[in-house]
Motif scaffolding. Structure first.
Motif, PDB file in Angstrom:
ATOM      1  N   ALA A 254       0.874  -1.264  -0.030  1.00  9.98           N
ATOM      2  CA  ALA A 254      -0.062  -0.068   0.142  1.00  9.98           C
ATOM      3  C   ALA A 254       0.787   1.208   0.045  1.00  9.98           C
ATOM      4  CB  ALA A 254      -0.898  -0.223   1.076  1.00  9.98           C
ATOM      5  N   SER A 255       0.605   2.102  -0.496  1.00  4.56           N
ATOM      6  CA  SER A 255       1.050   3.405  -0.744  1.00  4.56           C
ATOM      7  C   SER A 255       0.702   4.292   0.470  1.00  4.56           C
ATOM      8  CB  SER A 255       0.977   4.380  -2.092  1.00  4.56           C
ATOM      9  OG  SER A 255      -0.504   4.656  -1.979  1.00  4.56           O
ATOM     10  N   GLU A 256       1.529   5.538   0.653  1.00 11.97           N
ATOM     11  CA  GLU A 256       1.166   6.249   1.821  1.00 11.97           C
ATOM     12  C   GLU A 256      -0.172   7.050   1.414  1.00 11.97           C
ATOM     13  OE1 GLU A 256       4.371   9.128   2.008  1.00 11.97           O
ATOM     14  OE2 GLU A 256       5.855   7.622   2.604  1.00 11.97           O
ATOM     15  N   GLU A 258      -2.716   5.869  -0.140  1.00 15.45           N
ATOM     16  CA  GLU A 258      -3.816   4.988  -0.243  1.00 15.45           C
ATOM     17  C   GLU A 258      -4.078   4.520   1.395  1.00 15.45           C
ATOM     18  OE1 GLU A 258      -4.594   0.072  -1.095  1.00 15.45           O
ATOM     19  OE2 GLU A 258      -2.671   0.949  -1.937  1.00 15.45           O
ATOM     20  N   ILE A 259      -2.932   4.505   2.112  1.00 16.06           N
ATOM     21  CA  ILE A 259      -3.372   4.333   3.438  1.00 16.06           C
ATOM     22  C   ILE A 259      -3.994   5.425   4.215  1.00 16.06           C
ATOM     23  CG2 ILE A 259      -1.961   3.980   5.725  1.00 16.06           C
ATOM     24  CD1 ILE A 259       0.262   2.428   4.399  1.00 16.06           C
ATOM     25  N   ASN A 260      -3.639   6.643   3.951  1.00 14.15           N
ATOM     26  CA  ASN A 260      -4.033   7.753   4.559  1.00 14.15           C
ATOM     27  C   ASN A 260      -5.544   7.899   3.933  1.00 14.15           C
ATOM     28  OD1 ASN A 260      -1.905   8.443   5.984  1.00 14.15           O
ATOM     29  ND2 ASN A 260      -1.047  10.161   4.554  1.00 14.15           N
ATOM     30  N   ASP A 261      -5.895   7.712   2.666  1.00 16.21           N
ATOM     31  CA  ASP A 261      -7.152   7.671   2.154  1.00 16.21           C
ATOM     32  C   ASP A 261      -8.073   6.804   2.786  1.00 16.21           C
ATOM     33  OD1 ASP A 261      -6.736   9.669   0.406  1.00 16.21           O
ATOM     34  OD2 ASP A 261      -6.440   8.499  -1.290  1.00 16.21           O
ATOM     35  N   ALA A 262      -7.480   5.368   3.300  1.00 20.11           N
ATOM     36  CA  ALA A 262      -8.349   4.759   3.726  1.00 20.11           C
ATOM     37  C   ALA A 262      -8.774   5.049   5.341  1.00 20.11           C
ATOM     38  CB  ALA A 262      -7.585   3.171   4.043  1.00 20.11           C
ATOM     39  N   LEU A 263      -7.788   5.513   6.130  1.00 18.30           N
ATOM     40  CA  LEU A 263      -7.862   6.040   7.182  1.00 18.30           C
ATOM     41  C   LEU A 263      -8.871   7.208   7.380  1.00 18.30           C
ATOM     42  CD1 LEU A 263      -4.029   5.767   8.569  1.00 18.30           C
ATOM     43  CD2 LEU A 263      -5.748   4.343   9.354  1.00 18.30           C
ATOM     44  N   ARG A 264      -8.745   8.057   6.634  1.00 16.92           N
ATOM     45  CA  ARG A 264      -9.644   9.199   6.382  1.00 16.92           C
ATOM     46  C   ARG A 264     -11.343   8.738   6.436  1.00 16.92           C
ATOM     47  NH1 ARG A 264      -6.019  11.584   2.709  1.00 16.92           N
ATOM     48  NH2 ARG A 264      -4.968  13.330   3.549  1.00 16.92           N
ATOM     49  N   GLU A 295       2.440  11.564   9.477  1.00 18.86           N
ATOM     50  CA  GLU A 295       3.421  11.012   9.845  1.00 18.86           C
ATOM     51  C   GLU A 295       3.461   9.539   9.335  1.00 18.86           C
ATOM     52  OE1 GLU A 295       5.862  11.508  12.270  1.00 18.86           O
ATOM     53  OE2 GLU A 295       4.662  13.772  12.423  1.00 18.86           O
ATOM     54  N   THR A 296       2.460   9.211   8.438  1.00 20.48           N
ATOM     55  CA  THR A 296       2.633   7.997   7.625  1.00 20.48           C
ATOM     56  C   THR A 296       3.706   7.749   6.815  1.00 20.48           C
ATOM     57  OG1 THR A 296       0.171   8.098   7.719  1.00 20.48           O
ATOM     58  CG2 THR A 296       1.285   6.465   6.017  1.00 20.48           C
ATOM     59  N   ARG A 297       4.576   6.743   6.674  1.00 18.21           N
ATOM     60  CA  ARG A 297       5.585   6.373   5.767  1.00 18.21           C
ATOM     61  C   ARG A 297       5.659   5.189   5.329  1.00 18.21           C
ATOM     62  NH1 ARG A 297       5.657  11.028   6.469  1.00 18.21           N
ATOM     63  NH2 ARG A 297       7.432  12.424   7.082  1.00 18.21           N
ATOM     64  N   VAL A 298       5.975   4.632   4.101  1.00 16.91           N
ATOM     65  CA  VAL A 298       6.037   3.556   3.494  1.00 16.91           C
ATOM     66  C   VAL A 298       7.816   3.474   3.090  1.00 16.91           C
ATOM     67  CG1 VAL A 298       5.541   1.749   1.657  1.00 16.91           C
ATOM     68  CG2 VAL A 298       3.767   3.140   2.922  1.00 16.91           C
ATOM     69  N   ALA A 299       8.583   2.593   3.634  1.00 17.67           N
ATOM     70  CA  ALA A 299       9.857   2.255   3.357  1.00 17.67           C
ATOM     71  C   ALA A 299       9.942   1.250   1.799  1.00 17.67           C
ATOM     72  CB  ALA A 299      10.580   1.472   4.149  1.00 17.67           C
ATOM     73  N   ALA A 300      10.995   1.573   1.158  1.00 19.09           N
ATOM     74  CA  ALA A 300      11.041   0.934  -0.003  1.00 19.09           C
ATOM     75  C   ALA A 300      10.769  -0.774  -0.017  1.00 19.09           C
ATOM     76  CB  ALA A 300      12.521   1.018  -0.688  1.00 19.09           C
ATOM     77  N   ARG A 305       4.950   2.389   8.228  1.00 11.08           N
ATOM     78  CA  ARG A 305       4.960   3.209   9.690  1.00 11.08           C
ATOM     79  C   ARG A 305       3.857   4.190   9.753  1.00 11.08           C
ATOM     80  NH1 ARG A 305       6.397   8.847  12.074  1.00 11.08           N
ATOM     81  NH2 ARG A 305       6.497   8.298  14.239  1.00 11.08           N
ATOM     82  N   ILE A 306       2.780   3.854  10.701  1.00 13.60           N
ATOM     83  CA  ILE A 306       1.741   4.785  10.967  1.00 13.60           C
ATOM     84  C   ILE A 306       1.789   4.954  12.616  1.00 13.60           C
ATOM     85  CG2 ILE A 306       0.295   3.778   9.519  1.00 13.60           C
ATOM     86  CD1 ILE A 306      -1.059   2.138  11.231  1.00 13.60           C
ATOM     87  N   PHE A 307       1.221   6.383  12.793  1.00 10.57           N
ATOM     88  CA  PHE A 307       1.333   6.948  14.076  1.00 10.57           C
ATOM     89  C   PHE A 307      -0.140   7.583  14.615  1.00 10.57           C
ATOM     90  CE2 PHE A 307       2.057  10.552  16.985  1.00 10.57           C
ATOM     91  CZ  PHE A 307       3.126  10.163  17.802  1.00 10.57           C
ATOM     92  N   GLY A 308      -0.683   7.462  15.848  1.00  5.50           N
ATOM     93  CA  GLY A 308      -1.701   7.958  16.319  1.00  5.50           C
ATOM     94  C   GLY A 308      -1.579   8.198  17.613  1.00  5.50           C
ATOM     95  N   TRP A 309      -2.269   9.550  17.907  1.00  7.66           N
ATOM     96  CA  TRP A 309      -2.493  10.037  19.308  1.00  7.66           C
ATOM     97  C   TRP A 309      -3.560   9.293  19.839  1.00  7.66           C
ATOM     98  CZ3 TRP A 309       1.521  13.199  20.373  1.00  7.66           C
ATOM     99  CH2 TRP A 309       2.163  13.964  19.596  1.00  7.66           C
ATOM    100  N   TYR A 310      -3.749   9.409  21.246  1.00  4.20           N
ATOM    101  CA  TYR A 310      -4.943   9.306  22.067  1.00  4.20           C
ATOM    102  C   TYR A 310      -5.012   9.772  23.387  1.00  4.20           C
ATOM    103  CZ  TYR A 310      -2.142   5.275  24.187  1.00  4.20           C
ATOM    104  OH  TYR A 310      -1.057   4.481  25.089  1.00  4.20           O
ATOM    105  N   ASP A 311      -6.119  10.590  23.782  1.00  4.00           N
ATOM    106  CA  ASP A 311      -6.084  10.892  25.028  1.00  4.00           C
ATOM    107  C   ASP A 311      -6.490   9.662  26.137  1.00  4.00           C
ATOM    108  OD1 ASP A 311      -6.929  11.763  27.531  1.00  4.00           O
ATOM    109  OD2 ASP A 311      -7.385  13.968  26.786  1.00  4.00           O
TER     110      ASP A 311
END
Length: 328
Positions: A254-256, A258-264, A295-300, A305-311
């Motif tokens: 998955a590309s960065e 694609e991942i972000n669109d899915a998370l949205r 913060e989403t990253r995809v290595a070669a 790598r994904i990153f999320g906050w939570y209270d």
């Protein structure tokens, strides 16, 4: 649904604040829930004071009063008791006890609310005594008529819905999760002996590598992913808001974007932000996890790598109320 809170610490007070704030806005989120009482060994005056003045969330914006053993929040009356043994109370008019003392690891304490006459118990943390451990967005379909239910941990509530989402869309081969977690009351304010040497150090002065129950609980909540995520923690010198930092190997690339669109489009307990936020910006967000899309990253090699906050207090307390509503 009549709910009674046992233990008026960080989570007990946050649950009441979240519920009372919703009532001020018309009671749209949990209209079926009525919180009717609180049990805590602290003096009633202290319970009222700590509810009204909160170092993390600020002063309560409404009215707080104490009247002969009754806490009055914006006109809503909650009976107060100081019984060390919850089972000694008469809770026969109670549908659900929220067990928020942090001590209900064993069956005896977990069942105290049932012995007091309540119909069911929801524990605000991991408990081996629970009949079922539920995480909203991950395994709530298995919730039925279990008498004693655990709401898992704040980190598991952030992690499990996210891992289910990722696995459903791309497949999850494995990965590692580090929770960057604010300090809690389990840590000392000055160096003091503890079973864990690192956890013996002053919480507000150092970053402290330690363990987390989230990996074990993830295996329990999502057994199809058992053994695929290694979980660890670093406690950091902030008072609220934590994060999950994940490095994952997916079955399908998955590309960065694609991942972000899915998370949205995830919705539910998974929120997103496109902004370069810091932890203070996420205070009092109600979602279980808020994904930081920049913060989403995809290595070669395909490592994601994904990153999320939570209270860890407010989001978790919202989930306590959500799950309570499912237990009616």
């Amino acid at each position: 649904m009549r709910v009674f809170i046992n233990g008026f610490g960080r989570i007990g007070r946050s649950v009441l604040r979240a519920w009372a704030e919703d009532r001020r806005r018309g009671g749209r989120l949990w209209p079926q829930i009525e919180i009717v009482g609180i049990n805590d060994i602290a003096a009633p005056e202290m319970c009222a004071y700590l509810f009204e003045y909160d170092s993390v969330f600020g002063p309560w914006k409404g009215a707080v009063a104490l009247e002969a053993g009754v806490l009055v929040i914006d006109g809503h009356r909650l009976r107060l008791s100081r019984e060390p043994d919850l089972a000694a109370l008469d809770l026969s008019d109670t549908d659900l006890v929220m067990e928020c003392t942090g001590r209900a690891g064993g069956r005896d304490l977990a069942e105290a609310g049932l012995r007091a006459g309540a119909r069911r118990v929801l524990i605000s943390g991991p408990s081996e005594a629970a009949d079922y451990t539920v995480v909203l967005g991950a395994n709530e379909a298995g919730l039925s008529d279990q008498a004693v239910v655990s709401n898992a941990s704040c980190t598991t509530n952030a992690l499990a819905p996210l891992m289910r989402f990722v696995n459903d869309r791309w497949g999850l081969r494995g990965g590692t999760m580090t929770t960057i977690h604010c300090y809690t009351g389990s840590q000392p304010t000055v160096d003091a002996p503890a079973a864990d040497f690192a956890r013996s150090r002053a919480a507000a002065l150092s970053m402290v590598p330690t363990t987390t129950s989230a990996g074990k609980l993830l295996d329990q909540v999502l057994p199809e992913l058992a053994g695929r995520i290694i979980a660890q923690a670093v406690r950091v010198p902030t008072a609220s808001v934590s994060a999950v930092d994940l490095a994952l190997l997916l079955d399908r690339p998955a590309s960065e974007g694609e991942i972000n669109d899915a998370l949205r489009g995830a919705g539910g307990v998974i929120g997103v932000t496109d902004q370069p936020l810091v932890s203070a910006d996420l205070r009092a967000r109600p979602e279980s996890v808020i994904m930081a899309l920049p913060e989403t990253r995809v290595a070669a090699a395909g490592l994601v790598r994904i990153f999320g906050w939570y209270d860890n207090e407010w989001g978790f307390s919202n989930r306590m109320l959500d799950v309570a509503a499912l237990m009616r």
